[in-house]
Design a protein around this motif. Structure first.
Motif, PDB file in Angstrom:
ATOM      1  N   GLU A 193       1.949   4.512  44.604  1.00 40.78           N
ATOM      2  CA  GLU A 193       1.216   5.441  43.740  1.00 40.78           C
ATOM      3  C   GLU A 193       0.550   6.543  44.551  1.00 40.78           C
ATOM      4  N   HIS A 227      11.000   3.419  48.480  1.00 41.01           N
ATOM      5  CA  HIS A 227       9.706   2.738  48.544  1.00 41.01           C
ATOM      6  C   HIS A 227       9.582   1.755  47.381  1.00 41.01           C
ATOM      7  N   GLY A 228       9.949   2.210  46.180  1.00 44.25           N
ATOM      8  CA  GLY A 228       9.858   1.345  45.007  1.00 44.25           C
ATOM      9  C   GLY A 228      10.758   0.124  45.108  1.00 44.25           C
ATOM     10  N   ILE A 229      11.959   0.311  45.648  1.00 49.51           N
ATOM     11  CA  ILE A 229      12.899  -0.810  45.810  1.00 49.51           C
ATOM     12  C   ILE A 229      12.337  -1.835  46.793  1.00 49.51           C
ATOM     13  N   ALA A 273       9.162  -2.199  47.597  1.00 52.16           N
ATOM     14  CA  ALA A 273       7.948  -2.786  47.028  1.00 52.16           C
ATOM     15  C   ALA A 273       8.294  -3.897  46.040  1.00 52.16           C
ATOM     16  N   GLU A 274       9.320  -3.669  45.241  1.00 46.87           N
ATOM     17  CA  GLU A 274       9.742  -4.685  44.272  1.00 46.87           C
ATOM     18  C   GLU A 274      10.205  -5.958  44.980  1.00 46.87           C
ATOM     19  N   LYS A 275      10.861  -5.799  46.121  1.00 47.41           N
ATOM     20  CA  LYS A 275      11.316  -6.940  46.904  1.00 47.41           C
ATOM     21  C   LYS A 275      10.163  -7.604  47.650  1.00 47.41           C
ATOM     22  N   GLY A 276       9.059  -6.859  47.840  1.00 52.93           N
ATOM     23  CA  GLY A 276       7.945  -7.371  48.631  1.00 52.93           C
ATOM     24  C   GLY A 276       8.070  -7.064  50.102  1.00 52.93           C
ATOM     25  N   ARG A 312      11.936   6.532  45.713  1.00 54.54           N
ATOM     26  CA  ARG A 312      12.840   5.529  45.142  1.00 54.54           C
ATOM     27  C   ARG A 312      12.997   4.340  46.073  1.00 54.54           C
ATOM     28  N   SER A 333       2.193   0.020  46.072  1.00 55.55           N
ATOM     29  CA  SER A 333       2.992   0.413  44.909  1.00 55.55           C
ATOM     30  C   SER A 333       3.671   1.767  45.090  1.00 55.55           C
ATOM     31  N   LYS A 367      21.237  -2.994  47.847  1.00 57.29           N
ATOM     32  CA  LYS A 367      20.274  -2.050  47.268  1.00 57.29           C
ATOM     33  C   LYS A 367      20.436  -0.602  47.725  1.00 57.29           C
TER      34      LYS A 367
END
Length: 401
Positions: free
Chosen positions: A123, A49-51, A53-56, A47, A121, A23
């Motif tokens: 946000e 952070h989003g990666i 977060a998607e992985k948990g 970016r 998330s 990643k």
């Protein structure tokens, strides 16, 4: 105290390494290498952070029910070490590390339901409103006044050195709600959006020419009582617990270790002025070795705290010891790196620190952020409690003075 990793820990480390190899893109690694302050370029942070977060994996210290990983302290340690070693961006994570745990412990159900998912998330990015012109190390001297007016508090005053206030969506603040009794007793913990009417953010340019800190002014700012975390006049207790745990992991020793390895790499390349390499210079080699000996000692302290926290023990005074020694050590390493790159530390080319910039640095890439980091890290012995304050804590709690 057992520092040997179990088979399960080694398996987990392998999983983390595989994830990072998959990643961490070249541009994210570049942004990380160009980090010249306390966090990486914010677009890269968002970016990454989003990666995660998607992985948990964005909230290693949070319980599963709030969106966290449920990892134990050893897993969190391994994850942090591997992220540093792989060159992951340094996140601006006050939401994850600071206000999130406070919300879990002291927030209402409505506050948890609203704020925690937005932190996970990405946000909402959070900043911290603690220090003031007359309240830095003596934080309890804060004066930002919050006067109750029916269902609101009306705030007037200012906060200083507020890192990230110019891009954060939310802020958590300590405010003065009473002058009675001890000064610590009249403090309340509030949260509010950064676009609340009456709030003004003015930049403070750091010594290294970067904009990280700000002064935030509050003029008749109305904050609902529903935004209070904990009870009125009980904010000091909330903040004290928060700061204790923040200090215990303020600087990951893997970060310092990687910084020292970069010093060695540069010293193997840079000349010593006598037709050899700097790494072969006796005086420089002595300083490098002495620093590494001190680093090994602090790494051992960090692992000791990890072992105790795995047994659900409070870090106590050891968090102050780790904070003071680690912050002084990162300054020491940055000084060695500046000495290693020599003249390449002088060019002031701020534009080259932008990951999207096409500007070319006059020296090698490893020298690019060195001066900026050196100047920025002068503050590590002040931020999150100065070294002098940490020594006061140790004198009182360990020596009984």
């Amino acid at each position: 105290m057992d520092f040997k990793f179990s088979d399960q820990a080694i398996e987990f480390r392998n999983e983390v390494q595989e994830f990072l190899a998959d990643k961490l893109t070249a541009d994210l690694k570049k942004a990380s290498r160009l980090t010249a302050g306390t966090y990486t370029d914010i677009p890269a942070c968002r970016r990454w952070h989003g990666i995660l977060a998607e992985k948990g994996w964005i909230a290693p210290g949070w319980p599963v029910e709030y969106g966290g990983t449920g990892w134990d302290d050893l897993q969190r340690y391994i994850f942090g070490v591997e992220c540093f070693k792989a060159g992951a961006p340094l996140l601006f994570n006050m939401g994850i590390r600071h206000i999130g745990p406070v919300m879990m412990a002291h927030g209402t159900e409505a506050q948890k339901d609203y704020y925690l998912p937005r932190i996970i998330s990405g946000e909402d990015i959070w900043c911290q409103g603690y220090s003031e012109p007359s309240a830095g190390s003596d934080l309890a001297a804060l004066r930002l006044r919050a006067v109750r007016d029916q269902d609101d508090y009306v705030l007037n005053g200012t906060k200083l050195w507020t890192t990230g206030a110019h891009f954060a969506e939310q802020i958590f603040c300590l405010v003065r709600t009473s002058d009675e009794g001890k000064k610590q007793a009249g403090i309340t913990f509030l949260v509010m959006p950064m676009d609340t009417p009456g709030m003004t953010v003015k930049p403070i340019m750091s010594l290294n020419g970067q904009h990280e800190c700000n002064q935030v002014f509050f003029e008749d700012v109305r904050v609902p009582v529903a935004n209070r975390v904990g009870e009125e006049n009980d904010g000091w207790r909330v903040a004290k617990v928060l700061m204790q745990f923040a200090r215990s992991n303020n600087i990951n020793m893997a970060w310092v270790r990687e910084a020292l390895e970069r010093v060695k790499e540069a010293a193997r390349i840079e000349p010593d002025g006598q037709q050899g390499c700097l790494i072969d210079d006796q005086d420089f080699a002595y300083k490098l070795s002495a620093t590494e000996v001190r680093l090994v000692g602090v790494e051992s302290l960090e692992l000791r705290l990890l072992s105790e926290m795995n047994r659900n023990e409070n870090p106590g005074f050891k968090s102050s010891l780790l904070k003071s020694r680690s912050s002084e050590l990162i300054q020491e390493v940055s000084e060695l790196m500046l000495e290693a790159v020599g003249w390449y530390g002088f060019p002031f080319q701020m534009e080259t620190l932008d990951p999207l910039s096409q500007a070319e640095f006059v020296g090698p890439e490893y020298a690019l952020p060195v001066m900026s980091l050196y100047l920025n890290q002068r503050s590590t012995t002040i931020a999150s409690g100065s070294s002098e304050i940490q020594r006061d804590v140790l004198a009182k709690r360990v020596l009984g003075l």
